[in-house]
Design an enzyme around this catalytic site. Structure first.
Site, PDB file in Angstrom:
ATOM      1  CG  ASN A  15      18.992 -37.382  23.575  1.00 49.56           C
ATOM      2  OD1 ASN A  15      19.598 -38.414  23.265  1.00 49.56           O
ATOM      3  ND2 ASN A  15      18.454 -36.566  22.679  1.00 49.56           N
ATOM      4  CD1 TRP A  16      24.076 -39.055  27.995  1.00 52.88           C
ATOM      5  CD2 TRP A  16      24.621 -41.229  27.927  1.00 52.88           C
ATOM      6  NE1 TRP A  16      24.398 -39.455  29.272  1.00 52.88           N
ATOM      7  CE2 TRP A  16      24.727 -40.770  29.250  1.00 52.88           C
ATOM      8  CE3 TRP A  16      24.911 -42.566  27.634  1.00 52.88           C
ATOM      9  CZ2 TRP A  16      25.124 -41.630  30.294  1.00 52.88           C
ATOM     10  CZ3 TRP A  16      25.295 -43.405  28.663  1.00 52.88           C
ATOM     11  CH2 TRP A  16      25.403 -42.940  29.979  1.00 52.88           C
ATOM     12  CE  LYS A  17      20.933 -33.935  21.871  1.00 51.51           C
ATOM     13  NZ  LYS A  17      20.792 -32.580  21.375  1.00 51.51           N
ATOM     14  CG  HIS A 101      15.847 -35.421  19.528  1.00 54.92           C
ATOM     15  ND1 HIS A 101      16.633 -34.586  18.763  1.00 54.92           N
ATOM     16  CD2 HIS A 101      16.007 -35.038  20.815  1.00 54.92           C
ATOM     17  CE1 HIS A 101      17.243 -33.736  19.581  1.00 54.92           C
ATOM     18  NE2 HIS A 101      16.891 -33.986  20.829  1.00 54.92           N
ATOM     19  CD  GLU A 103      20.009 -33.498  17.976  1.00 53.03           C
ATOM     20  OE1 GLU A 103      20.267 -34.651  18.380  1.00 53.03           O
ATOM     21  OE2 GLU A 103      20.243 -32.474  18.651  1.00 53.03           O
ATOM     22  CD  GLU A 173      14.503 -31.938  23.372  1.00 57.78           C
ATOM     23  OE1 GLU A 173      15.207 -32.011  24.376  1.00 57.78           O
ATOM     24  OE2 GLU A 173      14.792 -32.482  22.291  1.00 57.78           O
ATOM     25  N   GLY A 179      21.369 -27.164  21.976  1.00 54.70           N
ATOM     26  CA  GLY A 179      22.806 -27.132  21.720  1.00 54.70           C
ATOM     27  C   GLY A 179      23.341 -25.742  21.388  1.00 54.70           C
ATOM     28  CB  SER A 219      20.564 -24.580  26.328  1.00 54.99           C
ATOM     29  OG  SER A 219      21.059 -24.671  24.991  1.00 54.99           O
ATOM     30  N   GLY A 241      23.690 -31.890  26.129  1.00 51.69           N
ATOM     31  CA  GLY A 241      25.087 -31.657  26.497  1.00 51.69           C
ATOM     32  C   GLY A 241      25.383 -31.775  27.981  1.00 51.69           C
TER      33      GLY A 241
END
Ligand code: 13P
Length: 255
Positions: A15-17, A101, A103, A173, A179, A219, A241
């Site tokens: 997931n490149w966000k 997600h 976020e 998640e 992160g 992570s 990440g």
């Protein structure tokens, strides 16, 4: 490789966000293609921003790399400034989509109800949703984790029929692990995945619960992927990440 049953081939998804332009996405994918062996033992997906989807699809070409969107709206079209619909993703040739997600939930007001509307629309349009769930640190410390996960599943997957459910992937998640460099221990992750699979059995049936892949996210790195993926109910990873550089991401694909 993982202990998953054969119907649950591992899925490693990046997931490149909000990272990477179209040109950066294409350059990354060209590099990743060179690293992937012909006898790849996992499914591999990347989720670029909407603006990079087209160049990512072109770069992926006929390679095994699957391309996912990071979100989708539930209406097909209309006065919804800034939204992207299922037919728009279909039109590009995108077949996968991340939904719910943390976020999106935290910063953009996403709820289990809006997640559910997106899931229903995505499935109706033939997309494969990766539905994200997970508890906050406060919820974990208050021993509410399992309650939170089962409620997120029940509400997020409401009205999904058994046939459509075959296209689902769930991503667990834990928000406290995203992160932060703080990965859930293999025991904590496996325990949550087991709870999720048991709830999928209650919502659908045993066969579907054993069929649907449950990814772990938070992570994940090359150093901890093998131990996580060796757990019986962990069928892949959703990587933030560590998916941003092709050689590091390949270290997870090749766990
Ligand atoms: P990190 O791998 O950066 O912790 O992010 C996880 C995640 O949110 C993937 O969707």
């Amino acid at each position: 490789m993982s202990a998953s049953p054969p119907n649950r081939r591992p899925l490693i998804a990046g997931n490149w966000k909000m990272y990477k332009t179209g040109a950066e996405a294409a350059a990354y994918i060209e590099q990743l293609k060179l690293l992937l062996p012909s006898n790849l033992e996992a499914d591999v997906a990347l989720a670029p921003s909407f603006t990079a989807l087209e160049s990512a699809l072109m770069a992926a070409g006929d390679s095994p790399i699957l391309i996912a969107a990071q979100n989708v709206f539930w209406e097909d079209e209309g006065a919804y400034t800034g939204e992207v619909s299922v037919p728009m993703l279909n039109g590009l040739g995108v077949e996968w989509v991340i939904i719910g997600h943390s976020e999106r939930r935290q910063y953009f007001g996403e709820t289990d109800e809006t997640v559910n509307r997106r899931v229903i629309a995505a499935l109706a349009g033939g997309l494969n949703p990766i539905v994200c769930i997970g508890e906050t640190l406060e919820q974990r410390e208050a021993n509410q984790t399992f309650q939170v996960l089962t409620a997120q599943l029940k509400e997020g997957l409401a009205e999904v029929d058994n046939r459509a459910a075959q296209s689902l992937t769930i991503a667990y998640e834990p928000i406290w692990a995203i992160g932060t460099g703080r990965t859930a221990t293999t025991e904590i992750a496996q325990e949550a995945h087991r709870v999720i699979r048991d709830e999928l059995e209650r919502i659908f049936n045993k066969e579907l619960a054993n069929y649907i892949r449950i990814l772990y996210g938070g992570s994940v790195k090359p150093e901890n992927a093998a131990a996580l993926l060796a757990q019986p109910d962990i069928d892949g990873a959703l990587v933030g990440g560590a998916s941003l550089k092709p050689d590091v991401f390949y270290g997870i694909i090749n766990f």
